[in-house]
Design a protein around this motif. Structure first.
Motif: not given
Length: 706
Positions: A539-552
Motif C-alpha cells: 500500500d506504499m507508493d509502488r516505486y518506493r516500495a519496489l526499491q525497498a523490496a529489492t533492498a530487503l
C-alpha cells in the motif's frame, strides 16, 4: 515607400494576428526589409522571424505577407534579398506539409482547421511561384545566388528542370561560395529524389571534383555531396585528393590573398553591417566567429561533413583521420580527435594507432587539444588500455603540487579530465587522485558511476566519502544521496551504521539511497532491516516500495520472502509501466522463489515493451532454457537496444541457444557498434556495451561448436 510595396495599405492587417497580438505592424516590417539602411533591414528581418514567423509558426499575416516578400525578392534594387528568400523558404517548409501532422492545441475543430490552413496555403503559395526563382540563378548579387539553388531544390517540384538549371549554372558561376552552394544543392536534390536524378547529380559532381582539386574548399564540398547522393561514383583516388586538400589548406597563410576563384562577384559593394540588438545580428556574428575559428577556407569543417557523409566507408574515414591526427596543424589535429572518437565508438575498427595518436595530444602547449584528447580517451576507455601509462603521466603532469588550492588555472580542468580517463579504465592509479578531487569539489551527478570501474581498488575512497558525507548541511538531500550511492562502491565496514542511520531520514532521496547502500552490505545489514521493511508494503507508493523490496531481499532473503512477493504482485497487477518493469526485474533476482508470480510474469510477455525483461526473468525463475532461447531470439529482432542483455542471457544457455547462432554470427559481422543507427551529430556510443555484446556472441557460438 518603395513602389515595390504598392498595395500594402489595402490589406486589413489589424484584423490579423501574429505571435504578439494584432498584425498592424507588419507593413512597417516589410518596409524595413526594403530600406536602404542595413540596420533597419536587419531589425525588420528579426521582427519577421520573431513575430510573423515566430518559432516556425505560420499565421494569417504570414500568408498575407508572401506577395510582398516575393515583390521584394524580385526587385533588383532591394538589398539582402538572400535573407528574404531564406525567410520564404522557412515559411514554406522543407517539404509540403501534411495537415494530419501539423500539431495544434486548439480544442475547437474550426480553429484547428484554420490554423492548419495557414501552413498549407503558405506552402502552396511559395511553391506555386517557385519557377520565378530560376531567373535569379544569375542575379548580380552573390549572396542571393548562394541561396537560390537550395531554395529551388526545396520548393520546385520538377527535379529534372532543377537539375538542368543547376548543371548549367555550374559552368558559369565565378563565385566560390556560390559554387559550393550549387554543389550542396545538387547533392540535396539527389538525396531528395534518388534514382535518375541522383545519378545525374552525381555525374555533375564527379566532373566538378576532377576540376576542383586545386581548390580545397570546393573539392571537399563536392566529395561530401557525392558521398551523400551517389557514393558509388566517388573517384578511386578521393582519399588521396582529400589528404592533398588538407595539406594545401594548412599551408595557406591566414592572411594570404584570395585565390582567383574566391574573388567576389561584380556588383555594388555592401557597406559593413552595423551591430544591432537582434537575434539575426547575433547569429550572423556567431557564424562569422565560427568561420574565423576554422580559417576562411573552412577545410576542417568541410572534412567533418565529409566524414559524416562517408558513413560506413570506414576504411576511407580511418585513413583520413589518421592522416589528420598526424597533421602539423593544431586545429586539424583537434578536430580529428573528436571525429576519431565518433568513429571508433560507433564502428568496430582497428583502434591501436588512432588511440595512440590521440594519447599523444594529452600533453603539450595547446591546452584545448589536451582537453579534447583526454575527453575522447574517456569515451573510448575500453580501447585505451594500451595508453594507460600516457594518461597516468598526464595526471602526474597536471596534479597540483602541495595544497589542493595550488592548481595552475590552466591545469585544473586538464587534471580532472585526466583522472576521469584513468578511472574509466579501472586503473588503480586513479584512486588517490579521486580522493584528492573529492576533497575539493562537489560530487558530480554520476559519482557512483565514475567510481564503479574502480570497485576492486576503491577501499581507500571509503573514509574520504564518509568524511564528505558528514560535512553536508542538513538540507543537501540530493547531494547526500549521491554520496551514499558512491559509498556503495567500496562499502567500507564503517559505512554500515551510517547507512542504517540514514535509512530513517525524513527526506525520500536520502532514505532510498540508504536502502540501496544497505542492500550492498547484504545480510550484514540485517540489524537495520526494520526501517526498510516498513517501506516494503503493497500500500506504499509502488516505486518506493519496489526499491525497498529489492533492498530487503538482498538483506534478509527468504525471511521476508512473502512481503517482497506481495509488493511485486501488486506492482505487476496494478503498477505503471515503469513500475511493472522494475517488478519484473526484481522477480528475476528472486529466482525460483518468485515461482508463484509466474502467471503474472507470463502476462508481461504479451506487452511488447516488457517482453525482453519478462523473458530474462522467466529464465531466472523457472530455468526453461529452450523456451528462453525461443523468446530471446524473437526479442533479438524486435528490441535491438536490449541486445547486450539478451546476448548475455543466451550465453548462459549453452547449447540450448542454438537458434541464436545465426543472429550472433551476423552481429559479429556488423561494422557498426551496438546502438549506432548512424544518427548525425556529435554522438558517442557505449563501447563497453558493444565489447560485452561481442564477447557474449562469441560465447554463444563457442557453446554451439563454432
Amino acid at each position: 515607400m518603395r513602389p515595390v510595396l504598392r498595395g500594402i495599405e489595402d490589406v486589413d492587417w489589424a484584423s490579423m494576428e501574429h505571435a504578439y497580438g494584432d498584425a498592424s505592424d507588419v507593413p512597417e516590417l516589410l518596409r524595413g526589409l526594403a530600406s536602404d539602411d542595413p540596420e533597419e533591414r536587419e531589425t525588420a528581418l528579426d521582427g519577421m522571424y520573431g513575430a510573423v514567423h515566430h518559432q516556425g509558426d505560420v499565421y494569417d499575416c504570414t500568408v498575407a505577407s508572401l506577395p510582398f516578400l516575393f515583390a521584394l525578392l524580385l526587385e533588383p534594387a532591394v538589398r539582402d534579398r538572400g535573407t528574404v528568400l531564406a525567410l520564404m523558404c522557412s515559411i514554406a517548409g522543407d517539404t509540403v506539409p501534411d495537415p494530419e501532422e501539423i500539431w495544434t492545441d486548439f480544442e475547437d475543430e474550426a480553429e484547428h482547421e484554420a490554423w492548419v490552413a495557414h501552413y498549407v496555403t503558405a506552402s502552396e503559395t511559395v511553391r506555386g511561384r517557385s519557377a520565378e526563382l530560376f531567373a535569379l540563378l544569375g542575379d548580380p548579387d552573390p549572396e542571393l545566388r548562394a541561396v537560390v539553388p537550395g531554395a529551388l531544390v526545396r520548393l520546385h517540384a520538377d527535379a529534372g528542370r532543377v537539375l538542368e538549371a543547376l548543371r548549367a549554372r555550374l559552368a558559369e558561376e565565378p563565385d566560390a561560395e556560390v559554387l559550393r552552394a550549387l554543389v550542396t544543392a545538387l547533392a540535396d536534390l539527389g538525396v531528395r529524389h534518388g534514382g535518375e536524378t541522383a545519378e545525374g547529380a552525381g555525374d555533375c559532381l564527379v566532373r566538378v571534383a576532377h576540376e576542383a582539386r586545386p581548390r580545397p574548399e570546393l573539392l571537399l564540398a563536392t566529395l561530401t555531396g557525392l558521398a551523400r547522393c551517389a557514393p558509388a561514383l566517388l573517384p578511386p583516388r578521393a582519399v588521396e585528393w582529400v589528404k592533398e586538400a588538407m595539406r594545401e589548406a594548412r599551408e595557406v597563410p591566414p592572411d594570404a590573398p584570395a585565390s582567383p576563384d574566391t574573388s567576389p562577384s561584380p556588383g555594388a559593394p555592401e557597406p559593413a553591417r552595423p551591430r544591432t540588438d537582434t537575434m539575426v545580428s547575433y547569429l550572423r556574428e556567431l557564424r562569422a566567429e565560427h568561420r574565423a575559428a576554422l580559417d576562411a577556407d573552412e577545410a576542417v569543417e568541410l572534412l567533418r561533413r565529409l566524414q559524416t557523409a562517408l558513413t560506413d566507408r570506414t576504411d576511407a574515414r580511418l585513413e583520413l583521420l589518421v592522416d589528420q591526427l598526424r597533421s602539423p596543424s593544431v586545429r586539424q589535429r583537434r578536430a580529428a580527435m573528436r571525429q576519431a572518437g565518433i568513429l571508433l565508438s560507433g564502428w568496430r575498427l582497428p583502434s591501436e594507432e588512432p588511440v595512440a595518436l590521440i594519447a599523444g595530444q594529452t600533453m603539450g602547449d595547446d591546452a584545448r587539444s589536451a582537453a579534447e584528447a583526454l575527453s575522447e580517451l574517456t569515451f573510448l576507455h575500453p580501447l585505451a588500455h594500451g595508453v594507460a601509462d600516457t594518461i597516468a603521466a598526464a595526471v602526474e603532469a597536471y596534479r597540483p603540487r602541495g595544497d589542493v588550492a595550488a592548481f595552475e588555472p590552466k591545469h585544473e580542468e586538464l587534471y580532472d579530465r585526466a583522472v576521469d580517463a584513468l578511472a574509466a579504465q579501472g586503473d588503480p592509479r586513479a584512486v588517490p587522485e579521486l580522493a584528492l578531487r573529492l576533497g575539493r569539489e562537489a560530487p558530480p551527478y554520476d559519482l557512483a558511476e565514475r567510481l564503479r570501474p574502480l570497485a576492486p581498488h576503491s577501499a581507500p575512497l571509503g573514509p574520504v566519502l564518509l568524511k564528505r558525507l558528514s560535512r553536508l548541511r542538513p538540507g543537501a538531500h540530493w547531494r547526500r544521496a549521491r554520496f551514499l550511492d558512491a559509498l556503495a562502491v567500496p562499502a567500507p565496514p564503517e559505512g554500515l551504521p551510517v547507512a542504517g542511520a540514514y535509512a530513517a531520514a525524513e527526506d525520500v532521496p536520502t532514505r532510498l539511497a540508504a536502502f540501496r547502500l544497505l542492500a550492498r552490505y547484504g545480510p550484514e545489514a540485517a540489524g537495520h532491516a526494520e526501517g526498510v521493511r516498513a517501506w516494503a508494503t503493497a500500500d506504499m507508493d509502488r516505486y518506493r516500495a519496489l526499491q525497498a523490496a529489492t533492498a530487503l531481499w538482498r538483506i534478509t532473503g527468504e525471511d521476508d520472502l512473502d512481503r517482497v512477493r506481495r509488493v511485486l504482485d501488486a506492482a505487476l497487477r496494478e503498477g505503471r509501466p515503469q513500475e511493472r518493469v522494475r517488478a519484473v526485474e526484481t522477480a528475476g533476482l528472486l529466482g525460483r522463489h518468485a515461482a508463484p508470480l509466474l502467471p503474472l510474469l507470463r502476462e508481461r510477455l504479451a506487452d511488447d515493451d516488457h517482453r525482453t525483461s519478462a523473458a530474462l526473468a522467466l529464465w531466472r525463475v523457472q530455468g526453461d532454457a529452450e523456451e528462453t532461447a525461443r523468446l530471446l531470439v524473437e526479442q533479438w529482432r524486435r528490441h535491438a537496444f536490449r541486445l547486450p542483455d539478451i546476448a548475455a542471457c543466451l550465453a548462459e544457455l549453452g547449447p540450448a541457444a542454438a537458434p541464436a547462432v545465426p543472429l550472433a554470427r551476423a552481429e559479429l559481422a556488423r561494422a557498426r557498434r551496438h546502438g549506432n543507427n548512424d544518427a548525425a551529430g556529435n554522438t558517442r556510443h557505449h563501447v563497453d556495451l558493444d565489447e560485452a555484446l561481442r564477447h557474449d556472441c562469441r560465447r554463444v557460438l563457442a557453446a554451439n561448436g563454432e
